[in-house]
Design a protein around this motif. Structure first.
Motif, PDB file in Angstrom:
ATOM      1  N   ARG A 179       0.833  -1.208   0.000  1.00  0.00           N
ATOM      2  CA  ARG A 179       0.000   0.000   0.000  1.00  0.00           C
ATOM      3  C   ARG A 179       0.865   1.254   0.000  1.00  0.00           C
ATOM      4  O   ARG A 179       0.556   2.241  -0.685  1.00  0.00           O
ATOM      5  CB  ARG A 179      -0.933  -0.005   1.215  1.00  0.00           C
ATOM      6  CG  ARG A 179      -1.963   1.119   1.221  1.00  0.00           C
ATOM      7  CD  ARG A 179      -2.931   0.973   2.379  1.00  0.00           C
ATOM      8  NE  ARG A 179      -3.625  -0.313   2.328  1.00  0.00           N
ATOM      9  CZ  ARG A 179      -3.445  -1.307   3.179  1.00  0.00           C
ATOM     10  NH1 ARG A 179      -2.593  -1.175   4.196  1.00  0.00           N
ATOM     11  NH2 ARG A 179      -4.113  -2.433   3.052  1.00  0.00           N
ATOM     12  N   ALA A 180       1.967   1.221   0.742  1.00  0.00           N
ATOM     13  CA  ALA A 180       2.880   2.365   0.749  1.00  0.00           C
ATOM     14  C   ALA A 180       3.479   2.592  -0.633  1.00  0.00           C
ATOM     15  O   ALA A 180       3.666   3.741  -1.063  1.00  0.00           O
ATOM     16  CB  ALA A 180       3.977   2.153   1.786  1.00  0.00           C
ATOM     17  N   LEU A 181       3.777   1.522  -1.348  1.00  0.00           N
ATOM     18  CA  LEU A 181       4.289   1.667  -2.711  1.00  0.00           C
ATOM     19  C   LEU A 181       3.234   2.276  -3.619  1.00  0.00           C
ATOM     20  O   LEU A 181       3.532   3.179  -4.426  1.00  0.00           O
ATOM     21  CB  LEU A 181       4.728   0.301  -3.257  1.00  0.00           C
ATOM     22  CG  LEU A 181       5.955  -0.346  -2.608  1.00  0.00           C
ATOM     23  CD1 LEU A 181       6.159  -1.760  -3.155  1.00  0.00           C
ATOM     24  CD2 LEU A 181       7.204   0.491  -2.842  1.00  0.00           C
ATOM     25  N   GLU A 182       2.014   1.797  -3.519  1.00  0.00           N
ATOM     26  CA  GLU A 182       0.939   2.335  -4.350  1.00  0.00           C
ATOM     27  C   GLU A 182       0.689   3.814  -4.052  1.00  0.00           C
ATOM     28  O   GLU A 182       0.607   4.644  -4.968  1.00  0.00           O
ATOM     29  CB  GLU A 182      -0.350   1.533  -4.125  1.00  0.00           C
ATOM     30  CG  GLU A 182      -0.316   0.109  -4.632  1.00  0.00           C
ATOM     31  CD  GLU A 182      -0.419   0.012  -6.150  1.00  0.00           C
ATOM     32  OE1 GLU A 182      -0.623   1.056  -6.807  1.00  0.00           O
ATOM     33  OE2 GLU A 182      -0.299  -1.110  -6.667  1.00  0.00           O
ATOM     34  N   GLU A 183       0.575   4.148  -2.778  1.00  0.00           N
ATOM     35  CA  GLU A 183       0.231   5.522  -2.405  1.00  0.00           C
ATOM     36  C   GLU A 183       1.354   6.505  -2.686  1.00  0.00           C
ATOM     37  O   GLU A 183       1.110   7.699  -2.882  1.00  0.00           O
ATOM     38  CB  GLU A 183      -0.172   5.563  -0.932  1.00  0.00           C
ATOM     39  CG  GLU A 183      -1.481   4.815  -0.660  1.00  0.00           C
ATOM     40  CD  GLU A 183      -1.874   4.811   0.807  1.00  0.00           C
ATOM     41  OE1 GLU A 183      -1.055   5.273   1.646  1.00  0.00           O
ATOM     42  OE2 GLU A 183      -2.984   4.333   1.116  1.00  0.00           O
ATOM     43  N   SER A 184       2.590   6.010  -2.737  1.00  0.00           N
ATOM     44  CA  SER A 184       3.722   6.887  -3.050  1.00  0.00           C
ATOM     45  C   SER A 184       3.983   6.971  -4.551  1.00  0.00           C
ATOM     46  O   SER A 184       4.888   7.699  -4.985  1.00  0.00           O
ATOM     47  CB  SER A 184       4.982   6.389  -2.341  1.00  0.00           C
ATOM     48  OG  SER A 184       5.365   5.099  -2.805  1.00  0.00           O
ATOM     49  N   GLY A 185       3.218   6.228  -5.347  1.00  0.00           N
ATOM     50  CA  GLY A 185       3.366   6.269  -6.792  1.00  0.00           C
ATOM     51  C   GLY A 185       4.581   5.537  -7.323  1.00  0.00           C
ATOM     52  O   GLY A 185       5.000   5.784  -8.455  1.00  0.00           O
ATOM     53  N   THR A 186       5.119   4.621  -6.532  1.00  0.00           N
ATOM     54  CA  THR A 186       6.354   3.945  -6.936  1.00  0.00           C
ATOM     55  C   THR A 186       6.160   2.464  -7.256  1.00  0.00           C
ATOM     56  O   THR A 186       7.136   1.780  -7.569  1.00  0.00           O
ATOM     57  CB  THR A 186       7.425   4.067  -5.830  1.00  0.00           C
ATOM     58  OG1 THR A 186       6.920   3.488  -4.615  1.00  0.00           O
ATOM     59  CG2 THR A 186       7.800   5.516  -5.579  1.00  0.00           C
ATOM     60  N   ARG A 187       4.939   1.969  -7.211  1.00  0.00           N
ATOM     61  CA  ARG A 187       4.739   0.521  -7.361  1.00  0.00           C
ATOM     62  C   ARG A 187       5.243  -0.011  -8.691  1.00  0.00           C
ATOM     63  O   ARG A 187       5.931  -1.042  -8.742  1.00  0.00           O
ATOM     64  CB  ARG A 187       3.246   0.179  -7.186  1.00  0.00           C
ATOM     65  CG  ARG A 187       2.923  -1.300  -7.336  1.00  0.00           C
ATOM     66  CD  ARG A 187       3.544  -2.109  -6.217  1.00  0.00           C
ATOM     67  NE  ARG A 187       3.413  -3.542  -6.455  1.00  0.00           N
ATOM     68  CZ  ARG A 187       4.336  -4.295  -7.065  1.00  0.00           C
ATOM     69  NH1 ARG A 187       5.451  -3.750  -7.499  1.00  0.00           N
ATOM     70  NH2 ARG A 187       4.144  -5.583  -7.231  1.00  0.00           N
ATOM     71  N   ASP A 188       4.907   0.668  -9.805  1.00  0.00           N
ATOM     72  CA  ASP A 188       5.304   0.155 -11.115  1.00  0.00           C
ATOM     73  C   ASP A 188       6.815   0.090 -11.267  1.00  0.00           C
ATOM     74  O   ASP A 188       7.331  -0.784 -11.971  1.00  0.00           O
ATOM     75  CB  ASP A 188       4.718   1.021 -12.225  1.00  0.00           C
ATOM     76  CG  ASP A 188       3.235   0.764 -12.445  1.00  0.00           C
ATOM     77  OD1 ASP A 188       2.707  -0.193 -11.848  1.00  0.00           O
ATOM     78  OD2 ASP A 188       2.616   1.517 -13.208  1.00  0.00           O
ATOM     79  N   ASP A 189       7.510   1.009 -10.638  1.00  0.00           N
ATOM     80  CA  ASP A 189       8.956   1.106 -10.793  1.00  0.00           C
ATOM     81  C   ASP A 189       9.701   0.500  -9.611  1.00  0.00           C
ATOM     82  O   ASP A 189      10.852   0.856  -9.350  1.00  0.00           O
ATOM     83  CB  ASP A 189       9.372   2.571 -10.960  1.00  0.00           C
ATOM     84  CG  ASP A 189       8.756   3.196 -12.197  1.00  0.00           C
ATOM     85  OD1 ASP A 189       8.517   2.459 -13.171  1.00  0.00           O
ATOM     86  OD2 ASP A 189       8.493   4.406 -12.185  1.00  0.00           O
ATOM     87  N   THR A 190       9.069  -0.423  -8.927  1.00  0.00           N
ATOM     88  CA  THR A 190       9.705  -1.094  -7.794  1.00  0.00           C
ATOM     89  C   THR A 190       9.776  -2.593  -8.049  1.00  0.00           C
ATOM     90  O   THR A 190       8.765  -3.233  -8.361  1.00  0.00           O
ATOM     91  CB  THR A 190       8.944  -0.830  -6.484  1.00  0.00           C
ATOM     92  OG1 THR A 190       8.946   0.577  -6.213  1.00  0.00           O
ATOM     93  CG2 THR A 190       9.601  -1.551  -5.318  1.00  0.00           C
ATOM     94  N   LEU A 191      10.979  -3.129  -7.915  1.00  0.00           N
ATOM     95  CA  LEU A 191      11.194  -4.572  -8.007  1.00  0.00           C
ATOM     96  C   LEU A 191      10.983  -5.154  -6.621  1.00  0.00           C
ATOM     97  O   LEU A 191      11.707  -4.809  -5.682  1.00  0.00           O
ATOM     98  CB  LEU A 191      12.604  -4.845  -8.525  1.00  0.00           C
ATOM     99  CG  LEU A 191      13.010  -6.287  -8.850  1.00  0.00           C
ATOM    100  CD1 LEU A 191      14.193  -6.289  -9.822  1.00  0.00           C
ATOM    101  CD2 LEU A 191      13.398  -7.073  -7.596  1.00  0.00           C
ATOM    102  N   VAL A 192       9.986  -6.013  -6.474  1.00  0.00           N
ATOM    103  CA  VAL A 192       9.660  -6.638  -5.194  1.00  0.00           C
ATOM    104  C   VAL A 192       9.932  -8.131  -5.294  1.00  0.00           C
ATOM    105  O   VAL A 192       9.357  -8.825  -6.137  1.00  0.00           O
ATOM    106  CB  VAL A 192       8.189  -6.412  -4.796  1.00  0.00           C
ATOM    107  CG1 VAL A 192       7.896  -7.070  -3.441  1.00  0.00           C
ATOM    108  CG2 VAL A 192       7.857  -4.927  -4.740  1.00  0.00           C
ATOM    109  N   LEU A 193      10.820  -8.612  -4.457  1.00  0.00           N
ATOM    110  CA  LEU A 193      11.120 -10.038  -4.377  1.00  0.00           C
ATOM    111  C   LEU A 193      10.625 -10.566  -3.047  1.00  0.00           C
ATOM    112  O   LEU A 193      10.842  -9.941  -2.005  1.00  0.00           O
ATOM    113  CB  LEU A 193      12.624 -10.290  -4.487  1.00  0.00           C
ATOM    114  CG  LEU A 193      13.078 -11.720  -4.179  1.00  0.00           C
ATOM    115  CD1 LEU A 193      12.725 -12.669  -5.327  1.00  0.00           C
ATOM    116  CD2 LEU A 193      14.573 -11.785  -3.895  1.00  0.00           C
TER     117      LEU A 193
END
Length: 438
Positions: free
Chosen positions: A237-251
């Motif tokens: 949720r923090a990634l989504e709300e900060s606008g960084t989800r698409d550009d974040t590699l999550v493993l």
């Protein structure tokens, strides 16, 4: 929004989570919607392995890109405040910090409890969590071993007290806060090594109620995993709300397979922690059978990795460092000092990973895999002796349960794998000499 060629990095690392403990890996009794969403939105790593069947060596490989023997951590490290840890060397955190990333760790370190081996010495600029192998989830005290109990909760290098707060939830909150604060200036590396579902078996009442129909043992494990999934939800949720989800590699992965360990309980009763699932694979934590080393793996990077894809070729945690640096730099790194390889091309373009020997060892056990074949030597079913198989060859494509020894039918494969194992042992001897002289 950050440049997609310089992705943010989030690594979610569970503790003793089995290959069969997530919904997307076949667990139909544990609610893991947030982790399952990572699988749906990215790649399922269906042949993913830890580098060791126990925790400290696995974490060393993740952060250094090396086999445990090469990194200098081959055993479970203790929890007193004088326990040494990972020898000084470059880590994923220090590599990313040097590339301008903000780096943070939130959760379990277990690579040295002595202050001289704290995460701040390995490239992490902000830390919150504990340094031993496990703690009470509410008092944050390390009770195990032949010494007095040790309180073990730290914010950076300062001891802090959060008595009564469920640690899995706190870890998720702290990691999410780090993302929210770091996103505007980015890029960032957020390493979140949860201690769930490692013993002691503590879970909030709300999560116990969520899995009320499960049998004892499985219920506690499921509740702890569900609480971890909720914490992952806060991070996403923090990634989504900060606008960084698409550009974040999550493993997301685990340090080893499910635990079957026993620990003293009230009045000396021995209680086995047997609620985790290896998904039908043979063995458990401490074993070089696949149940001890094959773990769930998920990787999501919406800007680059196709949703709903699958990497069905073997990979290990030591591959994370070169893969991440490939994603960050745009080209595969030339790093002769690491043992892992970049899997980015395979993940983004469905390319094949070059066949290579993969080796595991722990307390006299050995295993080596190349392609579909795996040789095991002196293999146990779990943490404790004796070995149940002296030497055997398995075809993992046709026999993932490692039930039928085919060494008599394929002697040439045995010879080739023994040659690979001998080469690894020679390298390990060289690494040992280098570490001793450092």
């Amino acid at each position: 929004m950050n440049d997609p060629r310089r992705p943010n990095i989030v690594i979610l690392y569970a503790d003793d989570l089995g290959w069969g403990d997530l919904g997307c890996f076949g667990a139909d009794d544990i609610p893991t919607p947030h982790l399952d969403s990572l699988c749906r939105d990215g790649a399922k790593l269906s042949q993913w392995y830890s580098n060791s069947p126990v925790c400290s060596p696995s974490r060393a490989s993740l952060l250094t890109g090396k086999y445990p023997a090469h990194a200098g951590v081959e055993a479970i490290l203790g929890g007193t405040r004088h326990t040494p840890g990972l020898p000084a060397q470059a880590t994923l955190a220090s590599q990313l910090r040097d590339r301008g990333y903000r780096t943070g760790l939130f959760g379990k370190w277990h690579l040295g409890a002595d202050a001289a081996y704290a995460p701040s010495h390995y490239g992490f600029e902000e830390t919150f969590g504990f340094r031993a192998g496990c703690v009470d989830y509410y008092s944050h005290i390390f009770y195990w071993g032949g010494h007095n109990p040790v309180h073990d909760l730290w914010s950076d290098d300062d001891e802090v007290w959060r008595n009564g707060e469920y640690l899995t939830t706190v870890i998720g909150e702290r990691a999410a806060d780090f993302i929210t604060r770091s996103a505007p200036s980015g890029p960032f590396f957020c390493y979140v090594p949860f201690n769930a579902p490692h013993y002691p078996m503590h879970a909030p009442a709300e999560h116990m109620e969520r899995v009320a129909g499960l049998p004892e043992g499985r219920r506690e494990t499921a509740a702890m995993i569900a609480a971890m999934d909720d914490a992952v939800g806060e991070i996403l949720r923090a990634l989504e709300e900060s606008g960084t989800r698409d550009d974040t590699l999550v493993l997301m992965s685990s340090d080893n397979g499910p635990s079957r360990e026993s620990r003293n309980w009230l009045d000396g009763e021995e209680v086995s922690y047997d609620g985790g699932s290896s998904g039908g694979l043979r063995g458990s934590k401490g074993s070089v059978f696949d149940g001890g080393i094959r773990v769930p793996g998920l990787l999501s990077w919406p800007a680059r990795i196709p949703a709903g894809s699958e990497l069905d070729q073997p990979g290990l945690m030591m591959d994370v460092l070169p893969t991440v640096l490939h994603a960050v730099d745009g080209t595969a790194p030339e790093m002769s000092e690491v043992d892992g390889v970049s899997l980015l091309d395979a993940l983004c373009a469905a390319a094949d990973v070059a066949e290579r020997p993969l080796v595991w060892t722990y307390e006299g056990q050995y295993a080596v895999r190349r392609g579909r074949h795996k040789l095991v030597v002196e293999a146990r079913e779990g943490m404790d002796p004796p070995a149940v198989v002296d030497r055997a060859l398995y075809d993992l494509d046709g026999d993932p349960e490692e039930s039928t020894d085919i060494s008599a039918e394929a002697p040439e494969v045995v010879v080739a794998l023994e040659r690979d194992l001998a080469a690894y042992r020679a390298s390990a001897a060289t690494w040992s000499r280098e570490l001793e002289s450092a």
